[in-house]
Design a protein around this motif. Structure first.
Motif, PDB file in Angstrom:
ATOM      1  N   ALA A 170      -9.244   8.680  -4.621  1.00 22.77           N
ATOM      2  CA  ALA A 170      -8.162   8.913  -3.127  1.00 22.77           C
ATOM      3  C   ALA A 170      -8.078   6.785  -3.327  1.00 22.77           C
ATOM      4  N   ARG A 171      -8.895   6.160  -3.807  1.00 17.57           N
ATOM      5  CA  ARG A 171      -9.239   4.796  -3.480  1.00 17.57           C
ATOM      6  C   ARG A 171      -7.495   3.868  -3.920  1.00 17.57           C
ATOM      7  N   ALA A 172      -7.749   4.882  -5.246  1.00 15.61           N
ATOM      8  CA  ALA A 172      -6.722   4.225  -5.945  1.00 15.61           C
ATOM      9  C   ALA A 172      -4.982   4.306  -5.754  1.00 15.61           C
ATOM     10  N   LEU A 173      -5.380   5.594  -4.647  1.00 13.09           N
ATOM     11  CA  LEU A 173      -3.891   6.128  -3.698  1.00 13.09           C
ATOM     12  C   LEU A 173      -3.709   5.536  -2.333  1.00 13.09           C
ATOM     13  N   LEU A 174      -4.419   4.504  -2.049  1.00 11.41           N
ATOM     14  CA  LEU A 174      -4.927   3.874  -0.565  1.00 11.41           C
ATOM     15  C   LEU A 174      -3.423   2.812  -0.825  1.00 11.41           C
ATOM     16  N   ASN A 175      -2.997   2.503  -1.385  1.00 10.07           N
ATOM     17  CA  ASN A 175      -1.512   1.782  -1.380  1.00 10.07           C
ATOM     18  C   ASN A 175      -0.169   2.484  -1.471  1.00 10.07           C
ATOM     19  N   ASP A 176      -0.753   3.504  -1.264  1.00 14.39           N
ATOM     20  CA  ASP A 176       1.074   4.656  -2.369  1.00 14.39           C
ATOM     21  C   ASP A 176       1.341   3.566  -3.704  1.00 14.39           C
ATOM     22  N   PRO A 177       0.755   3.675  -3.764  1.00 10.27           N
ATOM     23  CA  PRO A 177       1.283   2.821  -5.132  1.00 10.27           C
ATOM     24  C   PRO A 177       2.485   4.088  -6.534  1.00 10.27           C
ATOM     25  N   VAL A 178       3.323   3.469  -6.760  1.00 13.78           N
ATOM     26  CA  VAL A 178       3.836   4.160  -7.720  1.00 13.78           C
ATOM     27  C   VAL A 178       3.716   4.579  -8.838  1.00 13.78           C
ATOM     28  N   ILE A 179       2.951   4.216  -9.174  1.00 18.05           N
ATOM     29  CA  ILE A 179       2.074   4.460 -10.177  1.00 18.05           C
ATOM     30  C   ILE A 179       0.623   4.738 -10.445  1.00 18.05           C
TER      31      ILE A 179
END
Ligand SMILES: Nc1ncnc2c1ncn2[C@@H]1O[C@H](COP(=O)(O)OP(=O)(O)O)[C@@H](O)[C@H]1O
Ligand SMILES: [Mg+2]
Length: 260
Positions: A170-179
């Protein structure tokens, strides 16, 4: 400050190449001892594709993820991420690019032990001073996505390993990354918790359009991916294409044939 982050709509899988690794060599030179970690590796990963990376210990898997993540520099060759040459960026530009466009997940979760799950997920935005209402809304969305709505007030030591890894995702997705880059994300988990993580990563790729590179030693994990690449001595020695998450036996056999 890094404030102008705006969530983007989900991207559909497309033919766009988001990770383009060309003839990359990485040589570590520590006190006169040279190790060739990557020996001219070429790889293209398309948007929305879930790629598993297999290979024996020392075959260069982590080095490949670190290079794509801009955490280390290639000795030669080029790496384009969304068309950007990370090695041509300043350190500051690369750091900002990594924060906005990449999410990184580690085997050890790397959560802060004194913070709740909610705070661990929210921390990058709390530090940036984003409005609290926006943070609450985003963390709630992510908690639903990783199935952790009921566990957000707990600290990491009150969560199972699988729950801690879902907080980290969830933390890794916070900024809506592409990868999303994940280095042995299930290395510390039992088989049931591992299965949940693989299913979650698969749905993040297919439903959210994220491009995922995941290192794994497990055929069952690789079977959840769209493509599997097998490394040996810093080169790709073969690729496998699972026909679905029930294809672990084919992956195990294919992997043994390639590496044997
Ligand atoms: N920072 C480093 N300094 C020196 N050698 C390294 C470093 N990182 C990795 N290596 C070496 O590079 C090779 C590939 O390592 P790595 O990419 O970590 O492999 P894997 O993740 O597949 O186990 C290994 O021989 C390893 O010892
Ligand atoms: Mg490794």
């Amino acid at each position: 400050m890094d404030r102008e982050i705006t969530p983007e709509p989900p991207r559909a899988a497309s033919e766009q190449v988001v990770v383009d690794v060309r003839e990359v060599r990485k040589v570590y030179d520590t006190s006169g001892h040279r190790v060739t970690a990557l020996a001219g590796l070429t790889l293209e990963v398309k948007a929305g594709c879930f790629t598993a990376i297999m290979g024996a210990s020392g075959s260069g898997k982590s080095t490949l993820l670190h290079l794509v993540g801009g955490l280390t520099q290639a000795t030669s060759g080029t790496i384009l991420v969304e068309g950007h040459d990370l090695s041509a960026m300043s350190d500051r530009a690369r750091t900002i690019f990594r924060r906005r466009r990449l999410g990184i997940v580690f085997q050890e979760y790397n959560l802060l032990p004194t913070l709740s799950a909610w705070e661990n997920v929210a921390l990058p935005w709390l530090v940036d001073g984003q409005p609290l209402g926006m943070i609450r809304q985003r963390v709630a969305e992510l908690a639903t996505l990783v199935h952790l709505e009921e566990r957000l007030e707990h600290r990491p030591d009150a969560l199972s390993g699988g729950e801690q890894q879902r907080v980290a995702i969830a933390r890794a997705l916070l900024n809506d990354p592409v990868i999303i880059l994940a280095d042995e994300p299930t290395g510390n988990l039992d088989s049931r918790q591992s299965l949940e993580i693989w299913q979650l990563l698969r749905s993040i790729a297919h439903d959210q359009g994220k491009t995922i590179l995941m290192v794994t030693h497990e055929a069952m994990g690789a079977a959840h991916a769209d493509d599997v690449i097998v490394l040996r001595d810093g080169q790709i020695i073969g690729t496998l294409a699972p026909r679905g998450s029930a294809d672990a036996a084919m992956i195990a056999t294919g992997y043994q044939e390639l590496s044997g």
